[in-house]
Structure formats: structure tokens, C-alpha cells
Design an enzyme around this catalytic site. Structure first.
Site, short mmCIF file in Angstrom:
data_model
loop_
_atom_site.label_atom_id
_atom_site.label_comp_id
_atom_site.label_asym_id
_atom_site.label_seq_id
_atom_site.Cartn_x
_atom_site.Cartn_y
_atom_site.Cartn_z
N LYS A 1 49.78 31.40 45.62
CA LYS A 1 48.43 31.95 45.82
C LYS A 1 48.27 32.58 47.20
O LYS A 1 47.67 33.65 47.34
CB LYS A 1 47.38 30.87 45.61
CG LYS A 1 47.26 30.50 44.15
CD LYS A 1 46.15 29.54 43.88
CE LYS A 1 46.17 29.10 42.43
NZ LYS A 1 45.91 30.23 41.50
N GLY A 2 48.79 31.91 48.22
CA GLY A 2 48.64 32.45 49.58
C GLY A 2 49.30 33.82 49.67
O GLY A 2 48.70 34.80 50.14
N GLY B 1 35.36 35.65 36.02
CA GLY B 1 36.19 36.42 35.09
C GLY B 1 35.60 37.79 34.82
O GLY B 1 35.16 38.48 35.74
N GLY C 1 32.29 39.06 36.38
CA GLY C 1 32.18 39.52 37.78
C GLY C 1 32.13 38.36 38.74
O GLY C 1 32.83 37.37 38.54
N THR D 1 46.46 36.92 34.96
CA THR D 1 46.98 35.99 35.97
C THR D 1 46.98 36.71 37.32
O THR D 1 47.35 37.88 37.41
CB THR D 1 48.41 35.49 35.68
OG1 THR D 1 49.21 36.61 35.31
CG2 THR D 1 48.45 34.46 34.59
N ASP E 1 43.47 36.04 42.82
CA ASP E 1 44.19 36.35 44.06
C ASP E 1 43.90 37.79 44.51
O ASP E 1 43.68 38.05 45.69
CB ASP E 1 45.71 36.18 43.86
CG ASP E 1 46.09 34.73 43.63
OD1 ASP E 1 45.31 33.84 44.02
OD2 ASP E 1 47.18 34.49 43.06
N SER F 1 44.28 45.09 39.12
CA SER F 1 45.40 44.15 38.97
C SER F 1 45.51 43.61 37.55
O SER F 1 46.62 43.37 37.08
CB SER F 1 45.29 43.00 39.97
OG SER F 1 44.53 41.94 39.45
N LYS G 1 47.77 45.43 35.03
CA LYS G 1 49.23 45.43 35.20
C LYS G 1 49.77 44.03 34.99
O LYS G 1 49.06 43.05 35.23
CB LYS G 1 49.59 45.89 36.62
CG LYS G 1 49.42 47.37 36.85
CD LYS G 1 50.10 47.75 38.15
CE LYS G 1 49.82 49.18 38.53
NZ LYS G 1 50.08 49.40 39.96
N SER H 1 51.30 43.31 40.79
CA SER H 1 50.14 43.99 40.17
C SER H 1 49.05 44.34 41.19
O SER H 1 48.04 44.95 40.83
CB SER H 1 49.55 43.10 39.08
OG SER H 1 48.85 42.01 39.63
P1 ADP Z 1 40.85 33.34 38.44
O1 ADP Z 1 41.98 34.28 38.22
O2 ADP Z 1 40.94 32.60 39.73
O3 ADP Z 1 40.56 32.42 37.28
P2 ADP Z 1 38.60 34.95 37.59
O4 ADP Z 1 39.08 34.85 36.20
O5 ADP Z 1 37.20 34.47 37.86
O6 ADP Z 1 39.54 34.25 38.63
O7 ADP Z 1 38.70 36.49 38.03
C1 ADP Z 1 38.54 36.91 39.35
C2 ADP Z 1 37.95 38.29 39.38
O8 ADP Z 1 38.82 39.19 38.70
C3 ADP Z 1 36.60 38.43 38.71
O9 ADP Z 1 35.56 38.08 39.59
C4 ADP Z 1 36.60 39.92 38.33
O10 ADP Z 1 36.29 40.70 39.46
C5 ADP Z 1 38.08 40.17 38.01
N1 ADP Z 1 38.38 40.04 36.57
C6 ADP Z 1 38.89 38.96 35.93
N2 ADP Z 1 39.04 39.20 34.61
C7 ADP Z 1 38.65 40.48 34.42
C8 ADP Z 1 38.55 41.37 33.28
N3 ADP Z 1 38.93 40.95 32.05
N4 ADP Z 1 38.09 42.62 33.47
C9 ADP Z 1 37.72 43.07 34.70
N5 ADP Z 1 37.78 42.28 35.81
C10 ADP Z 1 38.22 41.03 35.68
#
Ligand code: ADP
Length: 307
Positions: free
Chosen positions: A41-42, A224, A227, A250, A254, A284, A287, A293
Site C-alpha cells: 500500500k505504501g 467505491g 465517490g 484493486t 491507493d 487506475s 487498468k 495502473s
Molecule cells: P478501496 O480500494 O480502498 O476499497 P474504494 O473502493 O472506496 O477504496 O475506492 C477508492 C476510490 O476509487 C473511490 O473513492 C473512487 O474515487 C474510486 N473508485 C473506486 N471504484 C470505482 C469505480 N467502479 N468507478 C469509478 N471510481 C471508482
């Protein structure tokens, strides 16, 4: 204003194999694909910050083995400074064994943090010069927690703001939280840390209050494809994600944290930085992979101009 930033955290080599099915206990399965690459992660967050234009130093610890070269070669290719890297004499570089079912995409992951879980006081004392010059220090929970605690002490002593991406989930003390400027959990970690389910704006607001009551000034909860929720300066809102066709989420968190830090270091408000970070993460997720990515600044600027 200080413009430099520091990412303190893990590096592991990702060893990813795809298989027709995930093995059960005692079973050997012939896999169909293997890929090795930089991760942790870092490191992922630092690469995201660096590629999106930040003046960032990675602080981590590697072994003296060929897996360390995976980090060092990537840093050379990307032009990242290496003076924040420490080496362990008797512990190997960290690894993550990732098995992916080629049909269902279900996975099983084992992380052995190795050298980056053996960061000593002697190591953290050597980070003072980087921390002194840094506007922000970004941490996660993937290295030994006593090292994170020492970094926070130093950051507070020298006036650098500490941002903790609370991933992967680990219990953290109230005392630890009281010294942190900002936390950036995802929905699951926010629930694990506060006990409050975070599914929507109302849940996020309640969870943010728990963090604020423990002394955290600003709270971001990534949600996710919804937002990111931000609670800062008396304002509590969701900055929506961009609509894209996600291929591999994934490392989305990060990418978000790295991009967010870049924007903050350039003096963006949290709200504008969140838009920049949502764009970094949206690129990201289109990709495959984590470190590879992460988008460049040119890609983020073009994406933002288009949306
Ligand atoms: P983690 O990977 O730590 O579980 P999240 O799933 O909350 O984190 O995603 C982190 C950020 O990535 C979100 O706040 C959003 O900006 C972006 N993101 C994640 N999934 C999507 C998606 N399906 N479409 C667009 N942006 C996404």
C-alpha cells in the site's frame, strides 16, 4: 508553504497466479498465468503521488535480496528518489501471494510484510530530515505500528500534517487517532473502526463524528463507485466518483490517496483535491494491476478536462 510530501509505509512484491480454481487445503492446482510486480500500500500510494506530479519521498524497508530490486528498478524507471529506503540485514523483502480464480475472479491473498514490518527506532530517527521538510506525511497500517507511532511523533514535532489511510484494517488506539490530522478509511474500515455502518451519507456523517470526537480534524471515507465522503471545516458532503467502466478496482484506494496527497501539496482544498483524486482512481480502475495502473499527471489533467 512546504510542498514536499512523504509516504511512509510498505513495499511488497506481488506474486500473482491465476488458476482454474482456488486450491483447497492439501490440493495442488496447475495455474495458467503468473505475474510478479511491485506492490504494497505504501509503495502504490507513493507511485500514484509521484506520477501525478508530487515532490514525494518513499520511506520503507527492504531486504538485501533480489525482490528488493523490484522496488529499486521501478523507482529508477519512474525517477523516484531512493534516499528514504532502508535495508534489513536479516529479514527478506515483503511479499504478497495472490491467487485469482480465472473464472470467478475470487481471490486468496497471503501477505508476508517481511522487512517492512521490522522498522526500528534507529530507522525512523533517520527520517527526520525528510519529515521536517514535508507538508504532509501519509501512512497506512501495513508496517509495524510502533514505527507509525514514532513517525507521527516526529511529524507533529516538526509541523507536518499526518494523514492515515487506515488500511488494511487493524485496531488503532484513541491516543494514536488523537495525534492524526486526517484519516482516509474506506467504507468497510470506517465501520470496523467506529462500529457504524457506512452505506450512505447519513452513516458516513455519524462515523465521521466518531473520528472527530477522538481528535481527528478531517475525515474522508472512500465509498467505491459512489465517490468520497468528506467531513471538514463543518461541511459534510460526498464528492461523486466519475462514471467509468471498471476493469480492476484493486488499488483504487491507493490511487485515490496518492492523487489526493499530490493535490493537497499543491494547495488544493480538500474538495478540489477529492475531485483530482477521484479522477486518479477512475483512471487506475480502468487498468489491470496496482502500481502499473497508476496514471500520470498528463492523463489526469486530460481526464479532468474531458469530464
Ligand atoms: P478501496 O480500494 O480502498 O476499497 P474504494 O473502493 O472506496 O477504496 O475506492 C477508492 C476510490 O476509487 C473511490 O473513492 C473512487 O474515487 C474510486 N473508485 C473506486 N471504484 C470505482 C469505480 N467502479 N468507478 C469509478 N471510481 C471508482
Amino acid at each position: 508553504m512546504k510542498k514536499k510530501i512523504v509516504v511512509f509505509g510498505s513495499f511488497v512484491v506481488d506474486l500473482m497466479g491465476r488458476t482454474p480454481h482456488l486450491p483447497i487445503s492439501g490440493e495442488t492446482v496447475k495455474g495458467s498465468f503468473f505475474k510478479m510486480g511491485p506492490g504494497g500500500k505504501g509503495f502504490n500510494q507513493c507511485v500514484a503521488a509521484h506520477k501525478t506530479g508530487a515532490n514525494v519521498t518513499m520511506i520503507t524497508k527492504l531486504g538485501r535480496d533480489s525482490f528488493a530490486d523490484v522496488a529499486l528498478n521501478t523507482m529508477t524507471e519512474l525517477g523516484m528518489p531512493k534516499d528514504g529506503i532502508f535495508f534489513a540485514d536479516d529479514t527478506d523483502t515483503g511479499i504478497a501471494l495472490i491467487l485469482v480464480d480465472q473464472n470467478t475472479s475470487e481471490n486468496e491473498i497471503v501477505i508476508v510484510p517481511g522487512a517492512c514490518a521490522t522498522i526500528t527506532k534507529e530507522d525512523t530517527d533517520r527520517t527526520i530530515n525528510f519529515i521536517k521538510d514535508a507538508a504532509y506525511v501519509l501512512l497506512q497500517l501495513e508496517v509495524n505500528q510502533d514505527a507509525n507511532e514514532r513517525i507521527i511523533e516526529l511529524a507533529n514535532r516538526y509541523g507536518s500534517k499526518v494523514i492515515v489511510n487506515t488500511a488494511p484494517y487493524a485496531p488503532i488506539s484513541d491516543e494514536f487517532l488523537s495525534k492524526v490530522y486526517m484519516v482516509t478509511p474506506n467504507e468497510v474500515e470506517a465501520e470496523e473502526l467506529t462500529g457504524i455502518p457506512v452505506k450512505n451519507l447519513e452513516g458516513a456523517k455519524k462515523a465521521a463524528e466518531v473520528f472527530h470526537n477522538k481528535g481527528v480534524e478531517k475525515v474522508l471515507i472512500t465509498m467505491g463507485s459512489q465517490g468520497v465522503f468528506i467531513s471538514a471545516d463543518g461541511r459534510q458532503e460526498i464528492v461523486p466518483a466519475f462514471h467509468v467502466d471498471a476493469l480492476d478496482t484493486t488499488g483504487a484506494g491507493d490511487a485515490f490517496n496518492g492523487g489526493f496527497l499530490t493535490a493537497l501539496s499543491e494547495g488544493y482544498s480538500e474538495w478540489d483535491a477529492a475531485r483530482f483524486a477521484n479522477a486518479t482512481a477512475a483512471l487506475s480502475v480502468q487498468k489491470l494491476g496496482t502500481t502499473p495502473s497508476m496514471p500520470t499527471r498528463t492523463e489526469v489533467d486530460a481526464f479532468l478536462a474531458d469530464h
